[in-house]
Design a protein around this motif. Structure first.
Motif, short mmCIF file in Angstrom:
data_model
loop_
_atom_site.label_atom_id
_atom_site.label_comp_id
_atom_site.label_asym_id
_atom_site.label_seq_id
_atom_site.Cartn_x
_atom_site.Cartn_y
_atom_site.Cartn_z
N SER A 140 1.42 1.13 5.99
CA SER A 140 0.72 0.75 7.21
C SER A 140 0.70 -0.78 7.30
O SER A 140 1.25 -1.48 6.44
CB SER A 140 -0.72 1.29 7.20
OG SER A 140 -1.44 0.72 6.11
N ALA A 141 0.03 -1.28 8.34
CA ALA A 141 -0.14 -2.72 8.46
C ALA A 141 -1.14 -3.21 7.40
O ALA A 141 -1.85 -2.41 6.77
CB ALA A 141 -0.64 -3.08 9.85
N VAL A 170 9.67 1.66 0.22
CA VAL A 170 9.52 0.54 -0.71
C VAL A 170 8.09 0.01 -0.73
O VAL A 170 7.85 -1.11 -1.20
CB VAL A 170 10.51 -0.60 -0.35
CG1 VAL A 170 11.94 -0.15 -0.57
CG2 VAL A 170 10.31 -1.06 1.10
N VAL A 171 7.13 0.78 -0.21
CA VAL A 171 5.73 0.35 -0.23
C VAL A 171 5.27 0.17 -1.67
O VAL A 171 5.51 1.03 -2.52
CB VAL A 171 4.84 1.37 0.50
CG1 VAL A 171 3.36 1.00 0.34
CG2 VAL A 171 5.21 1.43 1.97
N VAL A 185 3.60 -3.71 2.17
CA VAL A 185 2.51 -2.75 2.44
C VAL A 185 2.91 -1.71 3.48
O VAL A 185 2.22 -0.70 3.65
CB VAL A 185 1.24 -3.49 2.91
CG1 VAL A 185 0.68 -4.35 1.80
CG2 VAL A 185 1.50 -4.31 4.17
N GLY A 186 4.01 -1.93 4.19
CA GLY A 186 4.42 -0.97 5.21
C GLY A 186 5.87 -1.16 5.61
O GLY A 186 6.44 -2.24 5.46
N VAL A 187 6.47 -0.07 6.11
CA VAL A 187 7.84 -0.09 6.62
C VAL A 187 7.83 0.60 7.99
O VAL A 187 7.35 1.73 8.12
CB VAL A 187 8.81 0.64 5.68
CG1 VAL A 187 10.23 0.64 6.25
CG2 VAL A 187 8.80 0.01 4.29
#
Length: 437
Positions: A140-141, A170-171, A185-187
């Motif tokens: 997530s953001a 890849v988080v 933290v997000g993709v």
């Protein structure tokens, strides 16, 4: 009867293969050129985010002193100062907001096998993702706490993740932006709007960024813009802190206002903010002004579609008109050579209207075939545009509307060219040709 006309038209076209080929080629070339320019123009003028374009607003303030002007029609700068962006970000209200700049970093994994790449980045707030419809496929953001503490975090899109790691999930892994390690933290899904409408000040047709970091990094890590910085007065800026406290404008700012009431309330807040700043010695003007324009109004304000684009479309239609004129000459010659056959048909009871419709069906079929070939020519034209101008890559394509428009334009052009020849041949006097026969 219409089926019979189609059969007659097909036989007629086959009887004169050379003339038919020349006419199809003429209309195909005209349609190819026209649809190439028209498709690019259409993609430029298409609403880039139709589901919420009337709810997203670019914010402008007029910070100059009385007597100072700006290179816009209303004397309001396109961007904001850093201090205004920070203050507007802190305004109360239950609405999404996103200050932002275009920046860039050397991106690498800090390993011998990792080759650094120079990559544009969007430095913004976490509201950016929901405002502009970016979809997360992993993670997530960043959180509000991470933004407030300027935590070294980053969001990638799936293409960037695949390029750097060979996978998208890849988080929790890390990469380096310059010398600083950032946690992913997000993709997001790949996001490539046709028009970079959220940052027109730095190029309407540039590629959207593939990595995102919190706006708090601007102050925490002296992240400067890779876009335009403008000023209306001279100020000595010895370091980046001076720039942040100056009257230079270099920050874009967007808000999402879902109702007219929200928009009115936000406009009132902007005016109250400027009045408050005026008491602090800024905004020294008798009449305060601000801008609050939705997506389509913002594109018009920034002249995304230039006069050159409109002129180019006009010239392509003029070229199509030349092709139509050539077709008209060929149709005149072809139809008048069949005057004797038409005379016999008239003598056997065919009316002028039937003869006229028969020939219009023939030119309509000619237009359909020319339009189909013209679409192929247009694809080659658009391919050439994409290879010549990389920033037109998303624009140089034909959507379903353009694919349907091509045969419609071709058939209409051919019918227009065939009106006079068909009218002329249907006025044939049967007796004149019966004597010859």
């Amino acid at each position: 009867m219409f089926t019979h006309y189609i059969d007659l038209a097909w036989r007629s076209l086959r009887q004169t293969p050379l003339v038919t080929f020349l006419m199809i080629l003429a209309i195909a070339i005209g349609i190819g050129v026209t649809m190439t320019t028209l498709s690019v123009y259409h993609m430029m003028s298409t609403d880039p985010i139709p589901d919420k374009s009337d709810r997203l607003f670019a914010v402008q303030l007029q910070p100059m002193d009385d007597g100072e002007t700006w290179a816009t029609g209303d004397d309001v700068p396109y961007q904001l100062t850093y201090q205004d962006a920070i203050n507007l970000q802190a305004l109360p209200g239950d609405f999404l907001r996103a200050p932002m700049i275009r920046a860039g970093f050397s991106v690498h994994l800090n390993t011998p096998q990792s080759k650094p790449v120079i990559e544009d980045a969007r430095v913004t707030d976490s509201d950016f993702f929901s405002m502009f419809n970016l979809t997360f496929i992993h993670g997530s953001a960043w959180t509000a706490a991470q933004a407030q503490s300027a935590a070294p975090v980053v969001v990638l899109d799936e293409e960037m993740a695949q390029q750097m790691f060979g996978k998208t999930d890849v988080v929790g892994e890390s990469l380096f932006l310059g010398e600083r390690r950032h946690e992913i933290v997000g993709v997001t899904q790949k996001w490539r709007p046709n028009i970079k409408f959220y940052d027109l000040n730095n190029g309407a047709f540039g590629k959207a960024e593939r990595l995102f970091v919190p706006f708090s990094h601007v102050k925490a890590y002296d992240v400067d813009t890779w876009g335009n910085t403008n000023a209306w007065k001279f100020e000595e800026t010895r370091d980046f802190n001076d720039k942040m406290n100056s009257e230079m404008v270099w920050i874009q700012f967007w808000v999402q206002l879902d109702t007219p009431a929200q928009r009115q309330a936000y406009g009132d807040m902007l005016m109250a903010y400027m009045q408050q700043q005026q008491k602090l010695g800024r905004f020294n003007r008798e009449e305060l002004a601000y801008g609050l324009q939705d997506v389509n109004a913002w594109m018009n304000y920034n002249k995304v579609i230039s006069e050159d684009n409109k002129i180019l479309v006009g010239l392509s239609f003029m070229f199509l008109a030349v092709c139509v004129a050539n077709i008209l000459g060929l149709l005149l010659a072809k139809f008048m050579r069949r005057a004797a056959d038409v005379g016999v048909r008239r003598a056997l009871g065919a009316s002028k209207r039937q003869v006229f419709y028969q020939h219009l069906v023939e030119v309509g079929m000619l237009g359909l075939l020319g339009g189909a070939v013209g679409i192929v020519f247009a694809q080659f034209g658009l391919l050439g545009v994409r290879q010549s101008y990389d920033y037109y890559n998303n624009l140089a394509s034909m959507d379903w509307m353009m694919l349907l428009s091509a045969p419609v334009i071709a058939i209409s052009a051919c019918i227009l060219a065939g009106l006079y020849p068909a009218w002329l041949v249907c006025r044939t006097t049967p007796a004149t040709h019966l004597k010859v026969q």
